[in-house]
Motif scaffolding. Structure first.
Motif, short mmCIF file in Angstrom:
data_model
loop_
_atom_site.label_atom_id
_atom_site.label_comp_id
_atom_site.label_asym_id
_atom_site.label_seq_id
_atom_site.Cartn_x
_atom_site.Cartn_y
_atom_site.Cartn_z
N CYS A 9 0.85 -1.38 0.42
CA CYS A 9 -0.10 0.13 -0.06
C CYS A 9 0.82 0.85 0.13
CB CYS A 9 -0.94 0.09 1.41
SG CYS A 9 0.33 0.03 2.83
N GLY A 10 1.99 1.65 0.19
CA GLY A 10 3.14 2.51 1.14
C GLY A 10 1.95 3.61 1.27
N VAL A 11 1.54 4.44 1.29
CA VAL A 11 1.03 5.76 1.80
C VAL A 11 -0.01 5.83 1.86
CG1 VAL A 11 2.88 7.34 1.73
CG2 VAL A 11 0.93 7.35 0.45
N ALA A 12 -1.25 4.27 0.79
CA ALA A 12 -2.20 3.70 1.27
C ALA A 12 -3.33 4.85 0.62
CB ALA A 12 -3.16 3.61 1.95
N PRO A 13 -2.79 5.14 -0.81
CA PRO A 13 -3.38 6.19 -1.72
C PRO A 13 -5.14 5.60 -1.98
CG PRO A 13 -1.76 4.99 -2.95
CD PRO A 13 -1.45 4.39 -1.68
N PHE A 14 -5.18 4.60 -2.51
CA PHE A 14 -6.88 3.82 -2.73
C PHE A 14 -7.61 3.42 -1.75
CE2 PHE A 14 -4.11 1.76 -6.20
CZ PHE A 14 -4.63 2.93 -6.35
N ASP A 40 8.12 3.85 6.95
CA ASP A 40 7.81 5.12 7.24
C ASP A 40 6.52 5.47 6.23
OD1 ASP A 40 9.61 5.59 8.58
OD2 ASP A 40 10.84 7.00 7.22
N HIS A 41 6.45 4.94 5.05
CA HIS A 41 5.36 5.04 4.47
C HIS A 41 3.88 4.28 4.78
CE1 HIS A 41 8.28 5.75 0.40
NE2 HIS A 41 7.40 6.91 0.64
N GLU A 46 -1.41 4.69 8.32
CA GLU A 46 -1.99 4.62 9.44
C GLU A 46 -2.49 6.13 10.14
OE1 GLU A 46 -1.72 1.86 13.63
OE2 GLU A 46 0.73 2.47 12.24
N TYR A 47 -1.80 6.32 10.14
CA TYR A 47 -1.91 8.50 10.52
C TYR A 47 -2.80 8.64 10.88
CZ TYR A 47 -1.39 12.98 11.13
OH TYR A 47 -1.98 14.63 11.72
N ARG A 48 -3.29 8.64 8.42
CA ARG A 48 -3.46 9.37 8.09
C ARG A 48 -4.93 8.67 8.26
NH1 ARG A 48 -2.51 10.50 1.51
NH2 ARG A 48 -2.39 8.54 1.88
N LEU A 49 -5.07 7.27 8.21
CA LEU A 49 -5.77 6.91 7.34
C LEU A 49 -7.14 6.77 9.19
CD1 LEU A 49 -5.51 3.81 5.34
CD2 LEU A 49 -6.87 5.65 4.84
N ASN A 50 -6.48 6.78 10.21
CA ASN A 50 -6.71 6.64 11.70
C ASN A 50 -7.16 8.69 11.76
OD1 ASN A 50 -6.56 4.55 13.18
ND2 ASN A 50 -5.06 4.63 13.48
N ARG A 51 -6.38 9.09 11.36
CA ARG A 51 -6.87 10.85 10.85
C ARG A 51 -8.53 10.11 10.67
NH1 ARG A 51 -5.52 15.75 13.17
NH2 ARG A 51 -7.15 17.23 12.44
N ILE A 52 -8.63 10.00 9.11
CA ILE A 52 -10.17 10.18 8.35
C ILE A 52 -11.13 9.42 9.27
CG2 ILE A 52 -10.57 9.32 6.38
CD1 ILE A 52 -8.06 9.79 5.25
N LYS A 53 -11.03 8.81 9.88
CA LYS A 53 -12.10 7.62 10.80
C LYS A 53 -12.02 8.51 11.77
CE LYS A 53 -11.34 3.13 13.43
NZ LYS A 53 -10.66 2.15 14.44
N LYS A 54 -11.70 9.57 12.20
CA LYS A 54 -11.89 10.18 13.65
C LYS A 54 -12.56 11.28 12.72
CE LYS A 54 -10.36 12.55 17.02
NZ LYS A 54 -9.43 13.82 17.77
N ILE A 67 -0.27 -5.00 8.81
CA ILE A 67 0.25 -6.27 8.21
C ILE A 67 1.74 -5.78 7.89
CG2 ILE A 67 0.63 -8.62 7.77
CD1 ILE A 67 -2.38 -8.82 7.38
N ARG A 68 2.86 -5.56 8.29
CA ARG A 68 3.74 -5.65 8.15
C ARG A 68 4.67 -6.82 7.71
NH1 ARG A 68 2.89 -1.08 11.49
NH2 ARG A 68 3.37 0.94 10.94
N VAL A 69 4.79 -6.92 6.88
CA VAL A 69 5.73 -8.42 5.68
C VAL A 69 7.72 -7.91 5.76
CG1 VAL A 69 3.80 -9.05 5.57
CG2 VAL A 69 5.12 -7.37 3.92
N GLU A 70 7.60 -8.88 5.72
CA GLU A 70 9.59 -9.07 4.95
C GLU A 70 9.09 -9.30 3.41
OE1 GLU A 70 12.43 -8.32 6.85
OE2 GLU A 70 10.79 -8.35 8.69
N PRO A 71 9.68 -8.75 2.68
CA PRO A 71 10.51 -8.86 1.73
C PRO A 71 9.88 -10.64 0.69
CG PRO A 71 11.55 -7.37 1.74
CD PRO A 71 11.09 -7.63 3.26
N ASP A 72 10.36 -11.15 1.68
CA ASP A 72 9.53 -12.62 0.88
C ASP A 72 8.64 -13.54 1.88
OD1 ASP A 72 11.49 -12.41 3.29
OD2 ASP A 72 13.28 -14.11 2.45
#
Length: 181
Positions: A9-14, A40-41, A46-54, A67-72
């Motif tokens: 997702c990166g900064v989760a634009p969708f 950091d993205h 997470e910060y931005r979506l929690n702000r929108i949610k509120k 979900i934070r994953v390792e590349p493999d």
């Protein structure tokens, strides 16, 4: 409840656009899962979506999961099947798109929607210094064999998809119900 994922997702634009410009009907709860490497993205998303949610008063209608994953490594979807998954400009960066699509298809509901693009690079493009992986490029055909076997192409047409191999495609998961006589 509807489970929507943004994979890589990166900064989760969708997810951001979905929340900002869609109305969640009463009685519907969205489980929104963001998946990416630990970066950091993802923290910003997470910060931005929690702000929108509120700001939009969606506390009762939206459950945000990261979900934070390792590349493999592949994410675990065992708690909740996926209804809709966005995967944009990600597959060319993962070690095995075949493992990714198998994980997605095994964890998506029948009739689920998969929206993706997989940027196509020429087989002789030998740029191992860039972010696109040769292993991903080498699995592209096998990836699309799996997708075509398990999903119906909704958009664009098959002809348009072939003419523009890096286009965005919308797929619907086929029904796995097997009739026995």
């Amino acid at each position: 409840d509807v489970h929507i994922c943004e994979y890589g997702c990166g900064v989760a634009p969708f997810a951001t656009s979905l929340l900002k410009y869609s109305e969640i009907p009463d009685g519907i709860k969205i489980n929104l899962t963001l998946i990416d490497v630990n970066c950091d993205h993802l923290d910003f998303a997470e910060y931005r979506l929690n702000r929108i949610k509120k700001d939009l008063g969606l506390e009762e209608k939206l459950n945000l999961n990261l979900i934070r994953v390792e590349p493999d490594k592949l994410p675990d979807f065992s708690k909740r099947k996926i209804d809709i998954l966005f995967c944009f400009e990600v597959l060319e960066h993962v070690p095995s798109p075949v493992k990714v699509i198998n994980n997605i298809k095994d964890n998506m509901v029948d009739g689920g929607i998969y929206i993706e693009n997989f940027i196509k690079h020429d087989a002789d493009d030998d740029d191992e210094d860039g972010p696109d992986l040769k292993s991903a490029r080498n699995e592209r055909n096998q990836y699309y064999e799996i997708v075509n076997k398990n999903y119906n192409l909704i958009h664009p047409t098959k002809e348009a998809s072939i003419a523009n191999p890096s286009c965005t495609r919308i797929w619907q998961r086929k029904n796995n119900l097997m009739l026995k006589f």
